[in-house]
Scaffold this motif. Sequence first.
Motif, PDB file in Angstrom:
ATOM      1  N   MET A 140      -0.675  53.241  18.634  1.00  0.00           N
ATOM      2  CA  MET A 140      -0.453  53.953  17.365  1.00  0.00           C
ATOM      3  C   MET A 140      -1.445  55.115  17.261  1.00  0.00           C
ATOM      4  O   MET A 140      -2.640  54.920  17.447  1.00  0.00           O
ATOM      5  N   LYS A 141      -0.941  56.304  16.981  1.00  0.00           N
ATOM      6  CA  LYS A 141      -1.807  57.475  16.902  1.00  0.00           C
ATOM      7  C   LYS A 141      -2.696  57.420  15.660  1.00  0.00           C
ATOM      8  O   LYS A 141      -2.298  56.898  14.617  1.00  0.00           O
ATOM      9  N   LYS A 142      -3.899  57.974  15.813  1.00  0.00           N
ATOM     10  CA  LYS A 142      -4.817  58.033  14.674  1.00  0.00           C
ATOM     11  C   LYS A 142      -4.591  59.328  13.909  1.00  0.00           C
ATOM     12  O   LYS A 142      -4.717  60.430  14.458  1.00  0.00           O
ATOM     13  N   LEU A 143      -4.245  59.191  12.643  1.00  0.00           N
ATOM     14  CA  LEU A 143      -4.082  60.321  11.727  1.00  0.00           C
ATOM     15  C   LEU A 143      -5.283  60.349  10.795  1.00  0.00           C
ATOM     16  O   LEU A 143      -5.501  59.408  10.030  1.00  0.00           O
ATOM     17  N   VAL A 144      -6.077  61.401  10.882  1.00  0.00           N
ATOM     18  CA  VAL A 144      -7.213  61.575   9.982  1.00  0.00           C
ATOM     19  C   VAL A 144      -6.815  62.572   8.902  1.00  0.00           C
ATOM     20  O   VAL A 144      -6.319  63.666   9.199  1.00  0.00           O
ATOM     21  N   VAL A 145      -7.001  62.180   7.652  1.00  0.00           N
ATOM     22  CA  VAL A 145      -6.602  63.005   6.514  1.00  0.00           C
ATOM     23  C   VAL A 145      -7.843  63.372   5.711  1.00  0.00           C
ATOM     24  O   VAL A 145      -8.575  62.497   5.248  1.00  0.00           O
ATOM     25  N   LEU A 146      -8.072  64.663   5.557  1.00  0.00           N
ATOM     26  CA  LEU A 146      -9.168  65.158   4.722  1.00  0.00           C
ATOM     27  C   LEU A 146      -8.580  65.620   3.398  1.00  0.00           C
ATOM     28  O   LEU A 146      -7.731  66.520   3.374  1.00  0.00           O
ATOM     29  N   THR A 147      -8.986  64.991   2.302  1.00  0.00           N
ATOM     30  CA  THR A 147      -8.430  65.360   1.000  1.00  0.00           C
ATOM     31  C   THR A 147      -9.491  65.952   0.078  1.00  0.00           C
ATOM     32  O   THR A 147     -10.664  65.608   0.156  1.00  0.00           O
ATOM     33  N   GLY A 148      -9.016  66.851  -0.790  1.00  0.00           N
ATOM     34  CA  GLY A 148      -9.882  67.487  -1.775  1.00  0.00           C
ATOM     35  C   GLY A 148      -9.249  67.438  -3.147  1.00  0.00           C
ATOM     36  O   GLY A 148      -8.273  66.706  -3.390  1.00  0.00           O
ATOM     37  N   ALA A 149      -9.754  68.250  -4.046  1.00  0.00           N
ATOM     38  CA  ALA A 149      -9.349  68.192  -5.448  1.00  0.00           C
ATOM     39  C   ALA A 149      -7.853  68.389  -5.650  1.00  0.00           C
ATOM     40  O   ALA A 149      -7.264  67.843  -6.585  1.00  0.00           O
ATOM     41  N   GLY A 150      -7.218  69.150  -4.749  1.00  0.00           N
ATOM     42  CA  GLY A 150      -5.802  69.445  -4.917  1.00  0.00           C
ATOM     43  C   GLY A 150      -4.899  68.240  -4.873  1.00  0.00           C
ATOM     44  O   GLY A 150      -3.819  68.244  -5.468  1.00  0.00           O
ATOM     45  N   ILE A 151      -5.303  67.169  -4.207  1.00  0.00           N
ATOM     46  CA  ILE A 151      -4.434  65.989  -4.132  1.00  0.00           C
ATOM     47  C   ILE A 151      -4.460  65.198  -5.432  1.00  0.00           C
ATOM     48  O   ILE A 151      -3.507  64.501  -5.769  1.00  0.00           O
TER      49      ILE A 151
ATOM     50  N   ASP B  87      -2.223  55.049  12.465  1.00  0.00           N
ATOM     51  CA  ASP B  87      -3.517  54.482  12.087  1.00  0.00           C
ATOM     52  C   ASP B  87      -4.209  55.546  11.237  1.00  0.00           C
ATOM     53  O   ASP B  87      -4.744  56.519  11.769  1.00  0.00           O
ATOM     54  N   VAL B  88      -4.153  55.383   9.913  1.00  0.00           N
ATOM     55  CA  VAL B  88      -4.584  56.434   8.984  1.00  0.00           C
ATOM     56  C   VAL B  88      -6.002  56.193   8.494  1.00  0.00           C
ATOM     57  O   VAL B  88      -6.338  55.100   8.028  1.00  0.00           O
ATOM     58  N   ASP B  89      -6.831  57.215   8.608  1.00  0.00           N
ATOM     59  CA  ASP B  89      -8.164  57.217   8.017  1.00  0.00           C
ATOM     60  C   ASP B  89      -8.235  58.387   7.049  1.00  0.00           C
ATOM     61  O   ASP B  89      -7.955  59.534   7.426  1.00  0.00           O
TER      62      ASP B  89
ATOM     63  N   SER C  52      -5.635  52.051   3.102  1.00  0.00           N
ATOM     64  CA  SER C  52      -6.480  50.995   3.675  1.00  0.00           C
ATOM     65  C   SER C  52      -7.879  51.454   4.048  1.00  0.00           C
ATOM     66  O   SER C  52      -8.843  50.704   3.888  1.00  0.00           O
ATOM     67  N   ASN C  53      -8.004  52.678   4.583  1.00  0.00           N
ATOM     68  CA  ASN C  53      -9.279  53.144   5.126  1.00  0.00           C
ATOM     69  C   ASN C  53      -9.687  54.452   4.467  1.00  0.00           C
ATOM     70  O   ASN C  53      -9.099  55.506   4.743  1.00  0.00           O
ATOM     71  N   ILE C  54     -10.690  54.383   3.611  1.00  0.00           N
ATOM     72  CA  ILE C  54     -11.094  55.558   2.819  1.00  0.00           C
ATOM     73  C   ILE C  54     -12.605  55.736   2.913  1.00  0.00           C
ATOM     74  O   ILE C  54     -13.365  54.781   2.698  1.00  0.00           O
TER      75      ILE C  54
ATOM     76  N   THR D  41     -13.437  61.699  12.610  1.00  0.00           N
ATOM     77  CA  THR D  41     -12.714  62.930  12.931  1.00  0.00           C
ATOM     78  C   THR D  41     -12.610  63.146  14.436  1.00  0.00           C
ATOM     79  O   THR D  41     -11.594  63.635  14.943  1.00  0.00           O
ATOM     80  N   LYS D  42     -13.632  62.778  15.161  1.00  0.00           N
ATOM     81  CA  LYS D  42     -13.623  62.934  16.623  1.00  0.00           C
ATOM     82  C   LYS D  42     -12.492  62.142  17.278  1.00  0.00           C
ATOM     83  O   LYS D  42     -12.035  62.486  18.367  1.00  0.00           O
ATOM     84  N   LYS D  43     -12.055  61.082  16.620  1.00  0.00           N
ATOM     85  CA  LYS D  43     -11.021  60.206  17.191  1.00  0.00           C
ATOM     86  C   LYS D  43      -9.604  60.612  16.786  1.00  0.00           C
ATOM     87  O   LYS D  43      -8.628  59.971  17.192  1.00  0.00           O
ATOM     88  N   ALA D  44      -9.477  61.667  16.001  1.00  0.00           N
ATOM     89  CA  ALA D  44      -8.168  62.051  15.459  1.00  0.00           C
ATOM     90  C   ALA D  44      -7.210  62.498  16.560  1.00  0.00           C
ATOM     91  O   ALA D  44      -7.557  63.315  17.415  1.00  0.00           O
ATOM     92  N   ASP D  45      -5.980  61.973  16.511  1.00  0.00           N
ATOM     93  CA  ASP D  45      -4.890  62.516  17.317  1.00  0.00           C
ATOM     94  C   ASP D  45      -4.149  63.586  16.532  1.00  0.00           C
ATOM     95  O   ASP D  45      -3.538  64.490  17.107  1.00  0.00           O
ATOM     96  N   VAL D  46      -4.216  63.465  15.203  1.00  0.00           N
ATOM     97  CA  VAL D  46      -3.631  64.443  14.286  1.00  0.00           C
ATOM     98  C   VAL D  46      -4.579  64.577  13.100  1.00  0.00           C
ATOM     99  O   VAL D  46      -5.121  63.577  12.620  1.00  0.00           O
ATOM    100  N   LEU D  47      -4.781  65.802  12.634  1.00  0.00           N
ATOM    101  CA  LEU D  47      -5.605  66.050  11.446  1.00  0.00           C
ATOM    102  C   LEU D  47      -4.746  66.672  10.362  1.00  0.00           C
ATOM    103  O   LEU D  47      -4.051  67.666  10.608  1.00  0.00           O
ATOM    104  N   ALA D  48      -4.784  66.092   9.171  1.00  0.00           N
ATOM    105  CA  ALA D  48      -4.099  66.670   8.014  1.00  0.00           C
ATOM    106  C   ALA D  48      -5.127  66.982   6.934  1.00  0.00           C
ATOM    107  O   ALA D  48      -5.994  66.148   6.647  1.00  0.00           O
ATOM    108  N   ILE D  49      -5.046  68.173   6.390  1.00  0.00           N
ATOM    109  CA  ILE D  49      -5.956  68.606   5.322  1.00  0.00           C
ATOM    110  C   ILE D  49      -5.110  68.849   4.078  1.00  0.00           C
ATOM    111  O   ILE D  49      -4.171  69.652   4.112  1.00  0.00           O
TER     112      ILE D  49
END
Length: 227
Positions: A1-12, A80-82, A98-100, A159-167
């Motif tokens: 399962m690919k690791k998706l790292v999501v960086l969120t800010g005030a807009g969400i 696999d979402v972080d 799950s992972n925040i 972040t180093k382990k991300a297969d995909v990064l979403a901001i």
Amino acid sequence: MKKLVVLTGAGISAESGIHTFRDSDGLWEGHDVMQVATPEGFEANPKLVLDFYNERRKQLLELHPNKSHYNLVDLEKNFDVDIITQNVDDLHERAGSSNITHLHGELLKVRSSVDESIILDWNKDLVLGDFCSKKSQLRPHIVWFGEMVTMLDKAVEITKKADVLAIIGASMQVYPAASLIDYIKPNTPIYFVDPKPSISESNFKNLTIIANVASLGTQKLKKLLNN
């Protein structure tokens, strides 16, 4: 399962009714941030600072996660979402992610003024005379200006382990959070969700811009990632 790292800010969280941390005039809910978001402000007028966060806490408890928070939960079915968030609200938790990792602290927690490892859950008013086990005044568990972002090292490793990064809903102008994009592996796909994108394809390779508010943008993100 690919690791998706999501960086969120005030807009969400904006669509849930939470105002951005700081308006263009430098004020936060009408207050000078130097008065309510610095150690010096707390030392000078602790009651003002405690009252300010008491109001923010009350507001948060009346609000709810929005569609964008739930869309990120849905992505856990296939990734696999972080989540690394700059937000101090608990809307990701309430939606069910799950992972925040909270870079800037949490509004529904307080900590000791003398030992930052003493952290307590807190959903009521915090007043002068509320002490930790070491007989020291409790303070909001918020990273104020001039303080170390203690969760940054953990965020970098994620972040180093991300297969995909979403901001999502992050201006990418607040440091050190904005520096996380520099730690992804070469050629990692990046998705940037924001109605007014602050970065462009000329800045980064493999960048896809989704110029929408978070609820619509995360819906499009789900379709793109699940294709």
